[in-house]
Design a protein around this motif. Structure first.
Motif, PDB file in Angstrom:
ATOM      1  N   ALA A  32       0.843  -1.302  -0.045  1.00 38.13           N
ATOM      2  CA  ALA A  32      -0.009  -0.062   0.067  1.00 38.13           C
ATOM      3  C   ALA A  32       0.952   1.114   0.129  1.00 38.13           C
ATOM      4  O   ALA A  32       0.537   2.241  -0.649  1.00 38.13           O
ATOM      5  CB  ALA A  32      -1.115   0.060   1.114  1.00 38.13           C
ATOM      6  N   LEU A  33       1.901   1.114   0.676  1.00 36.74           N
ATOM      7  CA  LEU A  33       2.733   2.563   0.511  1.00 36.74           C
ATOM      8  C   LEU A  33       3.405   2.780  -0.626  1.00 36.74           C
ATOM      9  O   LEU A  33       3.457   3.867  -1.089  1.00 36.74           O
ATOM     10  CB  LEU A  33       4.142   1.906   1.790  1.00 36.74           C
ATOM     11  CG  LEU A  33       3.697   2.352   2.937  1.00 36.74           C
ATOM     12  CD1 LEU A  33       4.841   1.875   4.037  1.00 36.74           C
ATOM     13  CD2 LEU A  33       3.445   3.738   3.454  1.00 36.74           C
ATOM     14  N   ILE A  34       3.891   1.641  -1.212  1.00 40.69           N
ATOM     15  CA  ILE A  34       4.442   1.583  -2.585  1.00 40.69           C
ATOM     16  C   ILE A  34       3.275   2.147  -3.621  1.00 40.69           C
ATOM     17  O   ILE A  34       3.627   3.140  -4.500  1.00 40.69           O
ATOM     18  CB  ILE A  34       5.008   0.225  -3.244  1.00 40.69           C
ATOM     19  CG1 ILE A  34       6.419   0.120  -2.347  1.00 40.69           C
ATOM     20  CG2 ILE A  34       5.485   0.444  -4.691  1.00 40.69           C
ATOM     21  CD1 ILE A  34       6.651  -1.455  -2.384  1.00 40.69           C
ATOM     22  N   ALA A  35       2.408   1.343  -3.425  1.00 37.63           N
ATOM     23  CA  ALA A  35       1.142   1.876  -4.417  1.00 37.63           C
ATOM     24  C   ALA A  35       0.763   3.501  -4.331  1.00 37.63           C
ATOM     25  O   ALA A  35       0.524   4.178  -5.146  1.00 37.63           O
ATOM     26  CB  ALA A  35      -0.047   0.869  -4.443  1.00 37.63           C
ATOM     27  N   ALA A  36       0.706   3.914  -2.727  1.00 37.75           N
ATOM     28  CA  ALA A  36       0.314   5.119  -2.697  1.00 37.75           C
ATOM     29  C   ALA A  36       1.151   6.277  -3.380  1.00 37.75           C
ATOM     30  O   ALA A  36       1.100   7.295  -3.646  1.00 37.75           O
ATOM     31  CB  ALA A  36       0.385   5.531  -1.195  1.00 37.75           C
ATOM     32  N   ALA A  37       2.652   5.978  -3.212  1.00 39.85           N
ATOM     33  CA  ALA A  37       3.750   6.714  -3.676  1.00 39.85           C
ATOM     34  C   ALA A  37       3.598   6.855  -5.258  1.00 39.85           C
ATOM     35  O   ALA A  37       3.790   7.931  -6.041  1.00 39.85           O
ATOM     36  CB  ALA A  37       5.045   5.943  -3.443  1.00 39.85           C
ATOM     37  N   VAL A  38       3.297   5.477  -6.058  1.00 37.99           N
ATOM     38  CA  VAL A  38       3.384   5.563  -7.230  1.00 37.99           C
ATOM     39  C   VAL A  38       1.827   6.303  -7.940  1.00 37.99           C
ATOM     40  O   VAL A  38       2.186   7.180  -8.685  1.00 37.99           O
ATOM     41  CB  VAL A  38       2.979   4.030  -8.042  1.00 37.99           C
ATOM     42  CG1 VAL A  38       2.669   4.002  -9.327  1.00 37.99           C
ATOM     43  CG2 VAL A  38       4.574   3.304  -7.638  1.00 37.99           C
ATOM     44  N   LEU A  39       0.751   6.008  -7.196  1.00 41.41           N
ATOM     45  CA  LEU A  39      -0.539   6.963  -7.301  1.00 41.41           C
ATOM     46  C   LEU A  39      -0.266   8.340  -7.182  1.00 41.41           C
ATOM     47  O   LEU A  39      -0.633   9.036  -8.089  1.00 41.41           O
ATOM     48  CB  LEU A  39      -1.664   6.238  -6.460  1.00 41.41           C
ATOM     49  CG  LEU A  39      -2.976   6.704  -6.850  1.00 41.41           C
ATOM     50  CD1 LEU A  39      -3.456   6.427  -8.234  1.00 41.41           C
ATOM     51  CD2 LEU A  39      -3.948   6.050  -5.815  1.00 41.41           C
ATOM     52  N   GLY A  40       0.590   8.784  -6.283  1.00 46.45           N
ATOM     53  CA  GLY A  40       0.752  10.084  -6.016  1.00 46.45           C
ATOM     54  C   GLY A  40       1.619  10.667  -7.230  1.00 46.45           C
ATOM     55  O   GLY A  40       1.388  11.889  -7.602  1.00 46.45           O
ATOM     56  N   ALA A  41       2.652   9.862  -7.609  1.00 42.06           N
ATOM     57  CA  ALA A  41       3.645  10.484  -8.649  1.00 42.06           C
ATOM     58  C   ALA A  41       3.008  10.345 -10.053  1.00 42.06           C
ATOM     59  O   ALA A  41       2.886  11.471 -10.690  1.00 42.06           O
ATOM     60  CB  ALA A  41       4.521   9.162  -8.764  1.00 42.06           C
ATOM     61  N   LEU A  42       1.851   9.536 -10.299  1.00 40.90           N
ATOM     62  CA  LEU A  42       1.294   9.529 -11.634  1.00 40.90           C
ATOM     63  C   LEU A  42       0.169  10.751 -11.520  1.00 40.90           C
ATOM     64  O   LEU A  42       0.046  11.336 -12.560  1.00 40.90           O
ATOM     65  CB  LEU A  42       0.129   8.141 -11.617  1.00 40.90           C
ATOM     66  CG  LEU A  42       1.076   6.958 -12.285  1.00 40.90           C
ATOM     67  CD1 LEU A  42       0.279   5.561 -12.033  1.00 40.90           C
ATOM     68  CD2 LEU A  42       1.642   7.053 -13.326  1.00 40.90           C
ATOM     69  N   ASN A  43      -0.441  10.725 -10.370  1.00 38.53           N
ATOM     70  CA  ASN A  43      -1.443  12.243  -9.985  1.00 38.53           C
ATOM     71  C   ASN A  43      -0.538  13.225 -10.329  1.00 38.53           C
ATOM     72  O   ASN A  43      -1.201  14.308 -10.884  1.00 38.53           O
ATOM     73  CB  ASN A  43      -2.212  12.041  -9.127  1.00 38.53           C
ATOM     74  CG  ASN A  43      -3.270  11.056  -9.130  1.00 38.53           C
ATOM     75  OD1 ASN A  43      -3.943  10.896 -10.110  1.00 38.53           O
ATOM     76  ND2 ASN A  43      -3.716  10.558  -7.914  1.00 38.53           N
ATOM     77  N   ALA A  44       0.420  13.433 -10.045  1.00 42.32           N
ATOM     78  CA  ALA A  44       1.326  14.589  -9.990  1.00 42.32           C
ATOM     79  C   ALA A  44       1.915  14.967 -11.616  1.00 42.32           C
ATOM     80  O   ALA A  44       2.155  15.978 -12.196  1.00 42.32           O
ATOM     81  CB  ALA A  44       2.517  14.591  -9.087  1.00 42.32           C
ATOM     82  N   VAL A  45       2.455  13.885 -11.987  1.00 44.05           N
ATOM     83  CA  VAL A  45       3.076  13.956 -13.461  1.00 44.05           C
ATOM     84  C   VAL A  45       2.070  13.857 -14.652  1.00 44.05           C
ATOM     85  O   VAL A  45       1.930  14.633 -15.516  1.00 44.05           O
ATOM     86  CB  VAL A  45       4.097  13.184 -13.533  1.00 44.05           C
ATOM     87  CG1 VAL A  45       4.711  12.965 -14.720  1.00 44.05           C
ATOM     88  CG2 VAL A  45       5.236  13.248 -12.418  1.00 44.05           C
ATOM     89  N   LEU A  46       1.402  12.689 -14.734  1.00 41.57           N
ATOM     90  CA  LEU A  46       0.729  12.399 -15.860  1.00 41.57           C
ATOM     91  C   LEU A  46      -0.861  12.733 -15.792  1.00 41.57           C
ATOM     92  O   LEU A  46      -1.316  13.098 -16.979  1.00 41.57           O
ATOM     93  CB  LEU A  46       0.364  10.711 -15.976  1.00 41.57           C
ATOM     94  CG  LEU A  46       0.001  10.100 -17.243  1.00 41.57           C
ATOM     95  CD1 LEU A  46       0.851  10.419 -18.246  1.00 41.57           C
ATOM     96  CD2 LEU A  46       0.003   8.658 -17.154  1.00 41.57           C
ATOM     97  N   ARG A  47      -1.487  12.904 -14.711  1.00 32.57           N
ATOM     98  CA  ARG A  47      -2.914  13.471 -14.612  1.00 32.57           C
ATOM     99  C   ARG A  47      -3.102  14.791 -15.258  1.00 32.57           C
ATOM    100  O   ARG A  47      -3.935  14.968 -15.955  1.00 32.57           O
ATOM    101  CB  ARG A  47      -3.518  13.305 -13.267  1.00 32.57           C
ATOM    102  CG  ARG A  47      -4.948  13.560 -13.381  1.00 32.57           C
ATOM    103  CD  ARG A  47      -5.554  13.337 -11.794  1.00 32.57           C
ATOM    104  NE  ARG A  47      -6.890  13.397 -11.519  1.00 32.57           N
ATOM    105  CZ  ARG A  47      -7.513  14.802 -11.457  1.00 32.57           C
ATOM    106  NH1 ARG A  47      -6.970  15.935 -11.440  1.00 32.57           N
ATOM    107  NH2 ARG A  47      -8.769  14.832 -11.483  1.00 32.57           N
TER     108      ARG A  47
END
Length: 117
Positions: A32-47
């Motif tokens: 969950a920690l890794i997924a939250a970090a990846v989801l945050g990075a995707l939301n910051a860059v790709l979204r």
């Protein structure tokens, strides 16, 4: 400190989504920690790029297409992280809505905590 706390709360939010909805599963708190970090990075860059590219469709649908963009981000994070599994696009849509609502509540509580200090 606040960023670390928000990251931990985001991981807890993912665990809550997995608990509330069977279409989303999280293997462990570390996943969950890794997924939250990846989801945050995707939301910051790709979204932001996707929001800009889909702006005409978003305007025509009165903003409802942003649910699709959020679901794509959630589904992409599940594809990149082995600790997060999503059953399909519909599960990603429901999971992203639940995750957004839980994050909204967490942000509200954290804002209240840090305003009082």
């Amino acid at each position: 400190m606040k960023l670390l706390l928000k990251w931990l709360c985001s991981a807890l939010a993912l665990l809550m989504v997995a608990y509330l909805y069977q279409g989303v599963s999280v293997s462990s708190f570390g996943g969950a920690l890794i997924a939250a970090a990846v989801l945050g990075a995707l939301n910051a860059v790709l979204r932001p790029i996707l929001v800009l590219l889909t702006l005409p469709v978003t305007v025509v649908t009165l903003g409802l297409f942003l649910f699709v963009v959020n679901a794509l981000m959630f589904w992409s994070a599940a594809g990149l992280v082995s600790g997060l599994a999503v059953a399909g696009f519909g599960a990603a849509l429901i999971g992203s809505v639940l995750y957004s609502l839980i994050q909204l509540a967490i942000d509200f509580v954290l804002e209240r905590l840090f305003l009082n200090q």
